[in-house]
Each structure stands twice: as C-alpha cells, then as structure tokens.
Design an enzyme around this catalytic site. Structure first.
Site, short mmCIF file in Angstrom:
data_model
loop_
_atom_site.label_atom_id
_atom_site.label_comp_id
_atom_site.label_asym_id
_atom_site.label_seq_id
_atom_site.Cartn_x
_atom_site.Cartn_y
_atom_site.Cartn_z
N VAL A 1 0.87 -1.18 0.00
CA VAL A 1 0.00 0.00 0.00
C VAL A 1 0.90 1.23 0.00
O VAL A 1 1.74 1.37 0.90
CB VAL A 1 -0.92 0.04 1.24
CG1 VAL A 1 -1.83 1.27 1.19
CG2 VAL A 1 -1.74 -1.24 1.35
N HIS A 2 0.74 2.09 -1.00
CA HIS A 2 1.58 3.29 -0.99
C HIS A 2 0.96 4.50 -1.68
O HIS A 2 1.41 5.62 -1.48
CB HIS A 2 2.93 3.00 -1.68
CG HIS A 2 2.85 3.01 -3.17
ND1 HIS A 2 2.36 1.95 -3.89
CD2 HIS A 2 3.17 3.97 -4.08
CE1 HIS A 2 2.39 2.24 -5.17
NE2 HIS A 2 2.87 3.46 -5.32
N ARG A 3 -0.08 4.32 -2.49
CA ARG A 3 -0.58 5.44 -3.29
C ARG A 3 -1.26 6.48 -2.41
O ARG A 3 -1.93 6.16 -1.43
CB ARG A 3 -1.56 4.95 -4.36
CG ARG A 3 -0.86 4.26 -5.53
CD ARG A 3 -1.82 4.04 -6.67
NE ARG A 3 -1.16 3.33 -7.77
CZ ARG A 3 -0.62 3.93 -8.83
NH1 ARG A 3 -0.67 5.24 -8.94
NH2 ARG A 3 -0.05 3.22 -9.77
N ARG B 1 5.71 6.11 3.35
CA ARG B 1 4.54 6.98 3.34
C ARG B 1 3.38 6.36 4.12
O ARG B 1 2.68 7.04 4.88
CB ARG B 1 4.10 7.24 1.89
CG ARG B 1 2.80 8.03 1.79
CD ARG B 1 2.23 7.99 0.39
NE ARG B 1 2.98 8.86 -0.51
CZ ARG B 1 2.88 8.81 -1.84
NH1 ARG B 1 2.08 7.92 -2.41
NH2 ARG B 1 3.57 9.64 -2.59
N ASP C 1 -2.03 -1.64 -4.30
CA ASP C 1 -2.49 -0.49 -5.08
C ASP C 1 -1.44 -0.08 -6.10
O ASP C 1 -1.55 0.96 -6.75
CB ASP C 1 -2.86 0.69 -4.16
CG ASP C 1 -1.72 1.16 -3.26
OD1 ASP C 1 -0.58 0.68 -3.44
OD2 ASP C 1 -1.98 2.00 -2.38
#
Length: 349
Positions: A206-208, A241, A280
């Site tokens: 998950v990073h977006r 992030r 994602d």
C-alpha cells in the site's frame, strides 16, 4: 557517431524497467546511456539495493530530490534536470511510467526541444484525481516516441489524437521479471528469514496517495487486509509513506506481518510463492500475473484492464471472475530490445 540516451528515473518501478532497457543498450553497438536518478525514492532498500541487484550502472547524476508537495518536488527536479540536459546534449531523453520524475524529465526535455521517449505510454485509469494519471497524460503529449505495452494503450493514445511514433513493444517489466526470477530463487533467503512456507501466505503493498492521504480510505484498506489475514498470514512490506500515515491517523496495523521494504529479488521471491497479492501498485498487478499469482487491486480502477478481463486481477470492491486465461500482449521478454532498436533507428541526426 553513437546515439546518446539520457534516462531519467527516480522510483522503484522505474529502476526495474530501466534495468531491462539498460542491459539492451549495453548489448547494442552505437548506443550510449547517461542516467539521472532524481532521488524520489531515497530509502536504500527502495533505491540503492535495486541498482545493485539488477546490475544497473551507477547514475552519473544523482539529484537527491524528495519530499514536499507535488509542485515543489516536480519544480525542483525540473530546475535540476535542465542544466544537465544542456551539458549532456542527448539525442533522446527516456522516461518511464507516471511519477513526478517522469513528468519533470519529459517537460525539461521538451522545453529544450530534445525528443522524449516514453516507456509504458498510453496507460489510463481515467481517474484524474490520481497524480499519476496527470503525469501520464502530460508526458504522452510531450513525447516523440511512445512505447506501449498493450493494444489498449495504443487505443487510449489514438482517442487523444496521438498516433505518430506509437509502437506496441510489449512490457519491459516482463523482461525484468524473467531476468530476476532465476536469480531470486537461488539468491534470496527471504522466506527462511521470515519463516514463511511457500503457498502459506499472501503479500500486500500500500503506498498510493489516494489510499494513504485519506483517513477513511486508509482505514478501509487496512480493514480489508485484516479480514484477509484471518485465514492466513498477510505480509506487508511497509512503505515509508504508509507507515507515517498510519501513525499520524492512529490506524493500527496489528494483525498484519509488517516488514521493512525489501529489494527486488526478495520481493520477486515473496511474490512468486504467495497465494494472493493485495496491492495499489500498478507494477505489482502485472508482476503478479507474470508469476501467475491472483491479485486484488486496492483501488476503484486500474490502468491494467487486461489483467482484470483475463481473470487474474480484480478490483477490491468488484466481482470475482472464476475463469482465467493467458494475456498475449506483454511480449516474449524482448520488449527492451525493441525499445532500444527503435531508439537507434529513429534518433534524429
């Protein structure tokens, strides 16, 4: 005279794609490459290690630009790239994918009338709230050569009036995956290190910004992952992030197997032996298919629509397809060589 190619990279997926093209450049007479690393991904596990594992030549120019808002980051990159282009005088500027580094490299080159070649051109999610979508669109309209991974990408460009310099070369990520898989199987000890058994865990990333910057969205994504973790271990290499967002918003990740970001070979091995992928990431959706691992995309749309149509991928809130079929558009592992051949034959003289 050799054709001088200046490559701009800055983020993990770009390192992987550039590795395949850089190998093809080194194998081709009459071509020379200079690389700029913007520094967008600055963590050693997300940057330096990829260069080592994938045998990418050390960048001649490292800008060390990261952090800040989109405008701030892109502006600083633009300012730093322009004088390098003026000094290097390349025949081509090659950019990859859809990051701020992609946009800055293509815009700096276009303003100096240096032709741009976009690897992974024509992808569209049709969600302009995503910064990546805007980066793709602008880059495609600045580019002279468009290296498309799929027929859908070509159709997307045609719908926007872009028909010149468009080539269906396949996917350079497939080239990189084939190169890395054998090395990962013999060279990575990540499963033993994490005490994981093949086929007994799922893998998540998950990073977006659309998932990390929206508190409700991040909570929903984590809730989904925790639901999957009830029946098996879900391994989550935690992007910086996402780590910061979860801590800031008080979102607990307890119940997931949290690990630090890993190098490409470790990630390839984790992916190859997973039962399912939740992500994602656009790149990981495809890599999951290359390894023939089912994927659930943690977004409301995907630019890789053929992975959904083929039954190997689904949107997390979408229907499940029971029938899977092979995808024939990604090429045979020679996409990078086609990119390099076209860069050599189309170079301005």
């Amino acid at each position: 005279m050799s054709v001088k190619i200046l490559t701009v990279v800055g983020a993990r997926p770009q390192f992987i794609k550039a590795a395949a093209v850089s190998r093809a450049i080194r194998e081709t007479d009459g071509l020379a490459e200079v690389m700029i690393h913007t520094g967008q991904h600055f963590d050693a596990n997300m940057s330096d290690l990829f260069f080592e594992e994938l045998s990418i030549p050390k960048p001649k120019h490292h800008l060390d630009i990261n952090g800040g808002g989109h405008g701030d980051m892109t502006g600083r990159m633009l300012m730093a790239i322009e004088p390098i282009l003026l000094a290097e005088k390349p025949d081509w500027v090659v950019v990859y994918g859809d990051t701020n580094s992609t946009l800055a490299g293509s815009l700096a080159a276009a303003k100096l009338h240096i032709p741009v070649a976009h690897v992974e051109a024509g992808l569209r999610s049709f969600n302009r709230r995503m910064p990546e979508e805007l980066n793709r669109i602008v880059t495609d309209h600045l580019s002279t050569l468009h290296f498309c991974p799929t027929a859908t990408a070509i159709a997307n460009l045609a719908a926007e009036g872009v028909t010149e310099g468009v080539h269906h070369v396949g996917d350079v990520m497939y080239d990189a995956t084939m190169f890395a898989l054998e090395k990962a199987e013999t060279g990575s000890g990540i499963l033993a290190e994490l005490q994981l058994e093949p086929g007994q865990y799922a893998l998540a990333t998950v990073h977006r910004a659309e998932n990390t910057d929206d508190p409700e969205r991040l909570r929903d994504v984590v809730k989904f992952l925790l639901e999957q973790a009830r029946g098996r271990t879900v391994v989550l290499p935690l992007h910086p992030r996402t780590r910061h967002a979860a801590a800031r918003l008080g979102v607990s990740l307890d119940g997931l197997r949290i690990i630090e970001p890993v190098g490409y070979l470790d990630m390839a091995k984790l992916l190859h032996h997973a039962t399912e992928v939740y992500t994602d990431s656009g790149g990981l959706q495809k890599e999951a298919y290359f390894h023939r691992v089912p994927c659930v995309t943690l977004r409301d749309e995907t630019e890789w629509t053929e992975t959904v149509a083929s039954g190997w991928n689904r949107l997390w809130k979408g229907p499940v397809k029971s029938v899977r079929r092979d995808i024939n558009e990604y090429g045979t592992g020679r996409a990078a060589h086609d990119v390099v051949r076209l860069l050599g034959s189309c170079a301005p003289r």
